[in-house]
Design a protein around this motif. Structure first.
Motif, short mmCIF file in Angstrom:
data_model
loop_
_atom_site.label_atom_id
_atom_site.label_comp_id
_atom_site.label_asym_id
_atom_site.label_seq_id
_atom_site.Cartn_x
_atom_site.Cartn_y
_atom_site.Cartn_z
N TRP A 4 0.96 -1.07 0.06
CA TRP A 4 0.00 0.02 -0.04
C TRP A 4 0.68 1.22 0.04
N CYS A 55 -15.94 -6.63 -10.33
CA CYS A 55 -14.92 -6.31 -9.23
C CYS A 55 -13.80 -7.30 -9.48
N ASN A 70 -8.89 -9.31 -7.55
CA ASN A 70 -10.13 -8.49 -7.05
C ASN A 70 -9.97 -7.13 -7.14
N GLN A 72 -11.20 -4.77 -5.91
CA GLN A 72 -11.76 -3.78 -4.78
C GLN A 72 -10.60 -3.70 -3.66
N THR A 73 -10.12 -4.93 -3.38
CA THR A 73 -9.29 -5.15 -2.51
C THR A 73 -7.79 -5.36 -2.96
N GLU A 75 -6.73 -8.18 -3.83
CA GLU A 75 -6.28 -9.70 -3.63
C GLU A 75 -6.04 -10.45 -4.80
N LYS A 411 -6.82 4.39 -6.64
CA LYS A 411 -7.87 4.63 -5.77
C LYS A 411 -8.35 5.95 -5.68
N GLU A 416 -11.92 6.37 -0.17
CA GLU A 416 -11.22 5.23 0.34
C GLU A 416 -11.01 5.63 2.04
N ARG A 420 -12.74 3.77 5.12
CA ARG A 420 -12.10 3.21 6.40
C ARG A 420 -12.59 3.54 7.39
N THR A 423 -15.63 1.99 8.42
CA THR A 423 -15.44 0.26 8.76
C THR A 423 -15.07 0.37 10.18
#
Length: 438
Positions: A4, A55, A70, A72-73, A75, A411, A416, A420, A423
């Protein structure tokens, strides 16, 4: 492996020294992509990205490996091994609308002269075709007919079960074909040659479908031709609107004296009104109704523009061999027309032929006063080598792939950050740790 990073409005080294190319400073208020997620896995040039659904996407390149991600993440979902040479083409092959079971398949072609069908839900190889005599260079899916086409030295039509329905003879020119589908009670499939696109003087590098009635092609020497999709005839042929010197030399002189990359049309995209062309280092907006270029950036990048795409809100994204990704906005500028000065006694009172001519002149001036410009609003710096292409995932951001072996998810930083915070708030609320303090 995921990493990141916080992306800012960094200015690439040496860009400020090149006055011909627009540059942005540290403040990029209109650029939402202030965070980036670096995806590592490939160990050679990543040339292809294909969207699987809302996605998920797949990546492939010269290492012969296909990755599913993925969006979105970030992954890594699957790592698909099956080819022994570099990937030369990739296409998504979702199930048709009439199918109850929704299968998401992808097709990959390789320099090993094979095509593999992969199941995106399981990451498994479904089937492999190894009967090709040469490398398959392109794959096209006709979802409405539930068939797919492979192109190389031959054009082949296949069904979902990988049965060969029909094929053409050896291909050497740009040709329009018509696929004759089987009727009820008949098993006949055929590919018929309709027209050879002989209007271009050199190789066709790009093609885009504007509508059911129109498509556009661009060539290596900068010819842009608008075609009628019903009778396959050329409607408009603009030979190097972006290079005035084109008209003063012969075709042979062009090849000998000019750098072809400066005028070649590398990529095309379109909407209902305009065609957007990546020409050499520049970007041009060609209005189909006006039949002329209405806006351009002759040096949009330091090197050749490889890929462009139309975004919502009259925006464009472009990527280049120089490793940059840039966001542009097509802006309309209104200019007040100059008032015509009346001459003569009759004209002062609004009588006579002179006044009518003046009114027509003023009307023409009014029609021609709208001008457009392509303004740079974002500069995404993250790759260290040529950016091959990108995908746009709306709220999930942009995905880019590069010769530096990396894939980057760009992003929206504010979005984002809000996600966060939301969440974290939900976790605190679930754990009863959220207390109002005075």
């Amino acid at each position: 492996m995921l990493r990141w990073l916080m992306g800012g409005g960094r200015e690439p080294q040496g860009l400020s020294e090149k006055s011909s190319v627009q540059s942005l400073g540290e403040e990029q208020i209109q650029n939402p992509y202030t965070e980036l997620l670096v995806l590592k896995g490939h160990h050679d040039i990543v040339r292809f990205l294909v969207q699987i659904d809302d996605c998920r996407f797949a990546s492939a390149g010269d290492d012969g490996v296909v990755f599913l991600w993925n969006a979105q993440t970030g992954e890594k979902l699957f790592e698909l091994h099956g080819h022994t040479h570099k990937i030369t083409a990739i296409a998504a092959f979702p199930s048709s609308g009439v199918c109850e079971e929704k299968n998401h398949l992808i097709l990959t072609a390789s320099a090993d002269r094979t095509v593999i069908v992969w199941d995106c839900n399981s990451g498994r190889e479904v089937q492999k075709v190894s009967c090709f005599h040469s490398t398959v260079k392109c794959l096209t899916v006709l979802q409405s007919l539930d068939v797919w086409l492979s192109g190389g030295s031959d054009l082949c039509v296949w069904n979902r079960k990988l049965d060969l329905l029909c094929k053409t003879s050896h291909l050497t020119d740009a040709v329009i074909f018509r696929l004759v589908v089987s009727t009820e009670g008949s098993e006949g499939w055929d590919v018929l040659e309709v027209k050879r696109l002989a209007d271009h003087q050199d190789n066709i590098l790009s093609l885009v479908s504007v509508s059911d009635l129109t498509f556009v092609t661009g060539s290596h020497v900068g010819e842009l031709i608008v075609w009628d999709a019903l009778n396959w005839r050329s409607q408009v042929c603009d030979c190097n609107t972006w290079d005035p010197s084109f008209h003063t030399v012969t075709q042979q002189e062009i090849k000998l004296s000019q750098n072809q990359h400066e005028v070649s049309i590398q990529h095309l995209t379109s909407d209902a009104e305009c065609v957007f062309a990546a020409v050499g280092k520049g970007i041009y907006v060609y209005n189909l109704q006006m039949k002329r270029v209405i806006a351009c950036q002759r040096t949009a990048h330091d090197s050749i523009v490889l890929h462009i795409a139309r975004l919502p809100n009259r925006q464009l994204v472009s990527c280049s061999e120089d490793g940059s990704v840039r966001i542009w906005e097509l802006r309309e500028k209104q200019q007040l027309p100059a008032e015509p000065v009346p001459t003569g006694f009759l004209n002062m009172w609004g009588f006579g032929r002179a006044n009518k001519q003046a009114s027509q002149t003023a009307k023409k001036m009014q029609e021609s006063t709208t001008t457009y410009s392509l303004e740079l609003i974002g500069d995404l710096i993250g790759h260290s080598s040529a950016v091959q292409m990108f995908l746009y995932f709306s709220d999930l951001g942009l995905v880019t792939c590069s010769a530096d072996h990396l894939i980057i998810l760009w992003k929206d930083g504010e979005r984002e950050s809000r996600l966060r915070s939301l969440t974290l708030f939900q976790k605190l609320e679930q754990n009863d740790d959220l207390q109002l303090r005075f």
